[in-house]
Design a protein around this motif. Structure first.
Motif, short mmCIF file in Angstrom:
data_model
loop_
_atom_site.label_atom_id
_atom_site.label_comp_id
_atom_site.label_asym_id
_atom_site.label_seq_id
_atom_site.Cartn_x
_atom_site.Cartn_y
_atom_site.Cartn_z
N VAL A 32 41.52 39.44 38.32
CA VAL A 32 43.32 38.75 38.75
C VAL A 32 43.34 40.56 38.40
O VAL A 32 43.12 41.31 37.52
N TYR A 33 44.36 40.49 39.16
CA TYR A 33 45.00 41.87 39.64
C TYR A 33 46.89 41.60 38.88
O TYR A 33 47.24 40.98 39.36
N PHE A 34 47.35 42.74 38.15
CA PHE A 34 48.82 42.37 38.05
C PHE A 34 48.74 44.34 37.19
O PHE A 34 48.33 44.78 37.07
N GLY A 35 50.60 43.99 36.64
CA GLY A 35 51.02 45.73 36.65
C GLY A 35 51.60 45.68 35.05
O GLY A 35 52.48 44.30 34.64
N SER A 36 52.19 46.42 34.61
CA SER A 36 52.84 46.34 33.38
C SER A 36 53.92 47.33 33.79
O SER A 36 53.86 48.28 34.61
N GLU A 37 54.84 47.49 32.58
CA GLU A 37 56.30 48.46 32.26
C GLU A 37 55.60 49.32 31.80
O GLU A 37 56.29 50.44 32.33
N GLU A 38 54.58 49.69 31.76
CA GLU A 38 53.89 51.19 31.04
C GLU A 38 53.38 52.02 32.52
O GLU A 38 53.07 52.92 32.06
N GLY A 39 53.10 51.44 33.76
CA GLY A 39 52.95 51.91 34.91
C GLY A 39 51.80 52.14 35.29
O GLY A 39 50.87 52.62 35.97
N HIS A 40 50.89 51.03 34.69
CA HIS A 40 49.68 51.06 35.26
C HIS A 40 49.26 49.39 35.76
O HIS A 40 49.91 48.35 35.42
N VAL A 41 48.56 49.55 36.67
CA VAL A 41 48.28 48.16 37.33
C VAL A 41 46.81 47.94 36.66
O VAL A 41 45.49 48.82 36.91
N TRP A 42 46.12 46.93 36.90
CA TRP A 42 45.14 46.18 35.87
C TRP A 42 44.53 45.15 36.72
O TRP A 42 45.43 44.31 37.47
N ALA A 43 42.84 45.56 36.88
CA ALA A 43 42.61 44.55 37.52
C ALA A 43 41.15 44.10 36.36
O ALA A 43 41.13 44.55 35.26
N VAL A 44 40.99 42.76 35.61
CA VAL A 44 40.73 41.85 35.04
C VAL A 44 39.24 40.81 34.96
O VAL A 44 39.85 40.63 36.77
N ARG A 45 38.64 40.47 35.10
CA ARG A 45 37.52 39.72 35.20
C ARG A 45 38.25 38.19 34.66
O ARG A 45 38.86 37.95 34.08
N ALA A 46 38.35 37.35 36.23
CA ALA A 46 38.98 35.77 35.99
C ALA A 46 38.44 34.97 34.95
O ALA A 46 39.00 33.97 34.42
N ASP A 47 36.88 35.11 34.39
CA ASP A 47 36.18 34.41 33.94
C ASP A 47 36.51 34.38 32.23
O ASP A 47 36.51 33.52 31.37
N ASN A 48 36.66 35.71 31.75
CA ASN A 48 36.96 36.21 30.69
C ASN A 48 37.94 37.30 30.16
O ASN A 48 37.92 37.43 28.91
N GLY A 49 38.71 37.73 31.53
CA GLY A 49 39.91 38.59 31.03
C GLY A 49 39.08 39.95 30.49
O GLY A 49 39.58 41.02 30.25
N ARG A 50 37.53 40.46 30.65
CA ARG A 50 36.50 41.55 30.79
C ARG A 50 37.65 42.70 31.54
O ARG A 50 38.07 42.33 32.90
N VAL A 51 38.17 44.15 31.30
CA VAL A 51 38.69 45.00 32.32
C VAL A 51 38.21 45.27 32.99
O VAL A 51 36.87 45.96 32.31
N ARG A 52 37.76 44.94 34.54
CA ARG A 52 37.21 46.25 35.13
C ARG A 52 38.18 47.45 36.07
O ARG A 52 37.24 48.09 35.23
N TRP A 53 39.12 47.93 35.54
CA TRP A 53 39.98 49.11 35.76
C TRP A 53 40.98 48.88 36.01
O TRP A 53 42.14 47.70 35.81
N ARG A 54 41.83 50.22 35.92
CA ARG A 54 43.02 50.45 35.63
C ARG A 54 43.74 51.63 36.04
O ARG A 54 42.79 52.35 36.53
N VAL A 55 44.58 51.41 36.73
CA VAL A 55 45.28 52.80 37.99
C VAL A 55 46.26 52.48 37.22
O VAL A 55 47.77 52.72 36.84
N GLU A 56 46.78 54.70 36.79
CA GLU A 56 47.80 54.91 36.75
C GLU A 56 49.11 55.16 37.89
O GLU A 56 48.36 56.56 38.08
#
Length: 329
Positions: free
Chosen positions: A269-293
């Motif tokens: 699952v990919y999405f972004g935050s208002e704090e300026g990060h792009v997030w990638a988390v596992r779809a099955d459990n939400g564990r963070v795979r990576w983040r880009v600032e």
């Protein structure tokens, strides 16, 4: 420790307030004008400085459709040349829906409008809402056109005529674009903390959820994968809900409010935050795979050919490798 994702390229196009559109190896994005970039390396194919600001473009065949500052445009996808334009009364923050030779469009006015995709001639319009802020775009699915107004009333229209097939009220307030998937329409509550599921054929309520008793605004379009519904809130959380019941399966806490609609691809699952990060988390459990600032608020991402394309308020369009790091798989 959260790993950093890999940025393939980034291109400056000016402040952006919407998602890009990726089609046939080209990324179309509204910044300071409308831009067409090569998806492979971010090089510029063409720009049209007179078009583009708040709304995402929609590409259908060889035509780009976009609303911009009181006008609606159809442009040649190959060179950005304007084919036709329509003067509108109000600005739009949402991309149009295009199918079967028709363009369906909403703005901050009272009407849902449908144009002929080739000529721009108006086919029909329906008054369906009050004037004011509108971030809920039209959705086409299975031969039906769906639109939701600022008071949470969902309507299903015949795309060819504008006749109303059904309408259903909810307690959503100022929601954004719904999702229609497998015969169900899913809608975030807007400035309220509810999530709704309606029968897409009849409008009947299937369930209403208050995820984990969240005190959040759900002003994002949900994503769907494997009978799980993913929706992001202003309480810094991405929620995964059972799509059949609305029960919460898991949630992940990020670093800021989320107004970026999530997207799911290849188990992530990919999405972004208002704090300026792009997030990638596992779809099955939400564990963070990576983040880009990035340097600004992140808009809704689009995934195509293994690349996450995402706009930031820092003025850059980012292309990020979607592949998770081996340690996080």
């Amino acid at each position: 420790m959260v790993r950093t994702g890999t940025v393939r390229w980034r291109t400056y196009v000016g402040p952006m307030y919407s998602a890009p559109c990726v089609c046939d190896g080209t990324v179309y994005v509204a910044g300071r004008g409308l831009w067409a970039l090569e998806a492979a390396d971010g090089s510029v194919r063409w720009t049209n400085a007179d078009v583009g600001w708040l709304s995402s473009p929609t590409v259908s065949g060889d035509t780009v459709h976009i609303a911009d500052r009181g006008r609606f445009y159809a442009l040649d996808a190959a060179d950005g040349r304007v084919r036709w334009r329509k003067r509108m009364t109000w600005d739009s923050h949402t991309p149009p829906a295009v199918a079967d030779g028709l363009v369906h469009h909403v703005d901050a006015g009272r009407y849902l409008r449908t144009f002929d995709a080739v000529t721009g001639r108006r086919r029909w319009r329906v008054r369906y809402r009050r004037k004011g802020m509108n971030d809920a775009g039209p959705v086409l699915a299975d031969g039906t056109l769906y639109a939701v107004d600022d008071r949470g009333t969902v309507r299903a229209f015949d795309p060819a005529t504008g006749s109303v097939r059904w309408q259903q009220s909810t307690f959503a307030r100022w929601p954004v674009t719904p999702l229609v998937q497998d015969g169900t329409l899913y809608l975030g509550g807007g400035v309220s903390s509810d999530v709704y599921a309606l029968d897409a054929a009849t409008g009947a309520h299937r369930w209403t959820a208050w995820p984990d008793y969240a005190y959040s605004s759900f002003r994002t379009t949900p994503a769907f994968h494997g009978n799980t519904l993913y929706i992001a809130g202003t309480d810094y959380r991405l929620y995964a809900l059972n799509a059949t019941t609305g029960d919460t399966r898991w949630r992940v806490i990020t670093d800021g409010p989320i107004h970026s609609s999530p997207v799911v691809a290849d188990g992530t699952v990919y999405f972004g935050s208002e704090e300026g990060h792009v997030w990638a988390v596992r779809a099955d459990n939400g564990r963070v795979r990576w983040r880009v600032e990035t340097g600004g608020k992140v808009e809704s991402p689009v995934v195509a050919d293994g690349v996450v394309h995402v706009c930031s308020r820092d003025g850059y369009l980012y292309a990020i490798e979607a592949t998770p790091t081996p340690e996080r798989q």
